[in-house]
Design an enzyme around this catalytic site. Structure first.
Site, PDB file in Angstrom:
ATOM      1  N   ASN A  48       1.743 -25.547   9.895  1.00  0.00           N
ATOM      2  CA  ASN A  48       1.162 -24.221  10.129  1.00  0.00           C
ATOM      3  C   ASN A  48       1.883 -23.399  11.193  1.00  0.00           C
ATOM      4  O   ASN A  48       1.900 -22.179  11.139  1.00  0.00           O
ATOM      5  CB  ASN A  48      -0.338 -24.320  10.426  1.00  0.00           C
ATOM      6  CG  ASN A  48      -0.649 -25.251  11.576  1.00  0.00           C
ATOM      7  OD1 ASN A  48       0.181 -26.042  12.017  1.00  0.00           O
ATOM      8  ND2 ASN A  48      -1.872 -25.170  12.067  1.00  0.00           N
ATOM      9  N   GLU A  90      -2.590 -34.234  19.165  1.00  0.00           N
ATOM     10  CA  GLU A  90      -3.289 -32.958  19.013  1.00  0.00           C
ATOM     11  C   GLU A  90      -3.830 -32.958  17.599  1.00  0.00           C
ATOM     12  O   GLU A  90      -3.097 -32.766  16.634  1.00  0.00           O
ATOM     13  CB  GLU A  90      -2.328 -31.798  19.271  1.00  0.00           C
ATOM     14  CG  GLU A  90      -3.047 -30.483  19.522  1.00  0.00           C
ATOM     15  CD  GLU A  90      -3.166 -29.630  18.283  1.00  0.00           C
ATOM     16  OE1 GLU A  90      -4.279 -29.632  17.680  1.00  0.00           O
ATOM     17  OE2 GLU A  90      -2.199 -28.965  17.917  1.00  0.00           O
ATOM     18  N   CYS A 120      -5.685 -25.095  13.963  1.00  0.00           N
ATOM     19  CA  CYS A 120      -6.695 -26.004  14.509  1.00  0.00           C
ATOM     20  C   CYS A 120      -7.570 -25.302  15.529  1.00  0.00           C
ATOM     21  O   CYS A 120      -8.672 -25.754  15.828  1.00  0.00           O
ATOM     22  CB  CYS A 120      -6.019 -27.227  15.120  1.00  0.00           C
ATOM     23  SG  CYS A 120      -4.789 -26.818  16.373  1.00  0.00           S
ATOM     24  N   GLU A 157      -0.324 -30.498  25.954  1.00  0.00           N
ATOM     25  CA  GLU A 157       0.985 -29.912  25.717  1.00  0.00           C
ATOM     26  C   GLU A 157       1.033 -28.557  26.390  1.00  0.00           C
ATOM     27  O   GLU A 157       0.054 -27.818  26.397  1.00  0.00           O
ATOM     28  CB  GLU A 157       1.253 -29.766  24.214  1.00  0.00           C
ATOM     29  CG  GLU A 157       1.370 -31.103  23.499  1.00  0.00           C
ATOM     30  CD  GLU A 157       1.713 -30.964  22.031  1.00  0.00           C
ATOM     31  OE1 GLU A 157       2.665 -31.630  21.581  1.00  0.00           O
ATOM     32  OE2 GLU A 157       1.024 -30.190  21.335  1.00  0.00           O
TER      33      GLU A 157
END
Length: 486
Positions: free
Chosen positions: A160, A259, A293, A467
């Site tokens: 994505n 993640e 997400c 991150e």
């Protein structure tokens, strides 16, 4: 608007082989890359085998000592060259991204700029790695603390945000002194291959970053995870796959960053600035066509403003142009593939069968491509499937709440905890609710939280580690303590 020749020219600049040990090599076979707006094959890319993956790992392991010994300033300079190169080439890279992933060109160009910021941020962090010095409490010795690179790292990125997520992993690894093998999603390999070419041109030493593209990730990745030369795994993807990878990493006690999935609530209280809340919801829902997400998955609005909020959001969503991402002014591009389209159709059908009302959208248009219109549903019951799984599409699902306690309870009623959004003009309530929400990130009166300078990550089944921000480089560093007797 780019012409067909512009598209072909951009695609022809991208290498389609495996990038291993500083060289481009062909695979034993290839697989097609498909434009989700047309269903047409736009490229054929090398399909790596398990042996190719191990060759990439060997190259990373061989390069590790020299890269770790490279002065931080030299690592920083490489990252800055990559930063400048991405910004200088935003139009070509953005077009490649749009053609294989579908997002509108304006968003694709924005993603390139976003990716470039990770290289700049971690270029600045590369020269600021510190440690510590202290006297032992009992005297007689001193404690020295230093940071060292974890070692060869496996980086797995999603489709994505194919360049930005690669940059978010590669940049801190390089800054920390880690070599890597990166495996992009099979739907969007071209963006990562293009990024590898940019790094190569920026002076990347052979073997420091390696790229393997494959349609059989389990067969390629698992042998690398089981190999003791791999010391770190950074994965962005579904929770189910993340759990499998964690089990595999346990064999060598590999360092991990995960993640994973989300189920983001967006809470609108009756004292919110409704114009601000609608714009925030639009940003939180429609970024990347809802395929994120961090996308608002459950929009919960206090009863007193629910009808007005729904009306305004539906009005804004209905006006969003749908089409191929290369077309002028398009905001809603295609979903990534037919499976994604079928999932969104099923979730909307389930919600309406349970009593939800469609204010706009709700059915796919005729014609080719994986298109689904911007859709607003109201009166969505908590039992609807889309309240318990990531929609990953342009569907805004609105439910109603009465009290703050109810809103927080429903927001937290999920195994996921990546991000939440809160809209209220009451500062006390805003801070109170933000602290009560079980998520790694919260947007207070804003619909976008991602920023290279901020720590990105979730809690519960949404992941491990962070991150970006000051934390991002620590994921690629080990802490070493040295006791010195005086």
């Amino acid at each position: 608007m780019p012409t067909q020749s512009d598209e072909r020219a951009a695609l022809d600049t991208v290498p389609t082989g495996l990038f291993i040990g500083g060289k481009w090599r062909e695979g034993a076979r290839t697989f097609p890359v498909v434009d989700p707006a047309t269903g047409a094959t736009i490229a054929e890319v090398a399909d790596a085998s398990a042996d190719d993956g191990l060759a990439a790992l060997a190259a990373a392991a061989d390069a590790q000592a020299d890269w770790a010994a490279t002065p931080p300033r030299e690592r920083s300079d490489l990252l800055m060259r990559a930063h400048r190169a991405l910004l200088a080439d935003v139009d070509r890279l953005g077009l490649v991204l749009t053609l294989e992933m579908g997002k509108p060109l304006a968003e694709a160009r924005g993603e390139i700029a976003y990716a470039a910021e990770f290289f700049r941020w971690f270029a600045e962090e590369a020269v600021r790695l510190d440690g510590g010095y202290m006297q032992a409490p009992t005297g007689g010795s001193r404690f020295l603390v230093t940071k060292q690179p974890v070692g060869p790292s496996l980086l797995i990125t999603p489709w994505n945000f194919p360049i930005a997520m690669g940059a978010r992993k590669i940049a801190p690894a390089l800054a920390a002194g880690c070599t890597s093998v990166i495996k992009p999603a099979e739907q969007t390999p071209l963006s990562m291959l293009a990024l590898a070419a940019v790094l190569e041109q920026a002076g990347l030493p052979a073997g420091v970053v390696n790229v393997v593209t494959t349609t059989d990730p389990a067969a390629v990745i698992e042998p690398m995870i089981r190999d003791p030369r791999s010391r770190k795994l950074s994965f962005t993807g579904s929770t189910a796959v993340g759990k499998t990878l964690l089990e595999q990493c346990a064999g060598t006690v590999m360092r991990t960053s995960m993640e994973l999935g989300g189920n983001a609530p967006l809470l609108v209280f009756d004292d919110a600035d409704l114009d601000e809340a609608v714009e925030g919801a639009l940003a939180a829902k429609m970024r990347n066509i809802g395929q994120a997400c961090t996308a608002a998955n459950r929009i919960l609005v206090q009863r007193g403003v629910a009808d007005e909020f729904g009306r305004r959001l539906a009005e804004r969503m209905a006006a969003l142009p749908i089409g191929r991402g290369t077309e002028p002014d398009v905001v809603v591009g295609p979903l990534i593939d037919t499976d994604a389209l079928a999932k969104v159709e099923h979730l909307v059908a389930d919600a309406t069968a349970r009593g939800a009302e469609v204010l706009t959208g709700g059915s796919r248009p005729a014609g080719p491509g994986n298109f689904y219109p911007a859709t607003v549903l109201t009166g969505v019951p908590d039992a609807a499937e889309l309240c318990h799984t990531e929609i990953f599409g342009p569907v805004a699902a609105i439910g109603v709440f009465d009290t703050e306690e109810e809103a927080v309870g429903r927001a937290n009623d999920t195994p996921y905890g990546l991000v939440a959004y809160v809209f209220t003009e009451n500062l006390r309530r805003g801070l109170r609710v933000c602290e009560a929400l079980e998520t790694g990130m919260v947007g207070l009166n804003q619909g976008v939280v991602s920023n290279p300078a901020a720590p990105f990550g979730g809690v519960k089944e949404s992941g491990l580690g962070r991150e970006g921000g000051f934390s991002g480089i620590d994921e690629f560093l080990e802490t070493k303590y040295i006791g010195v007797r005086l």
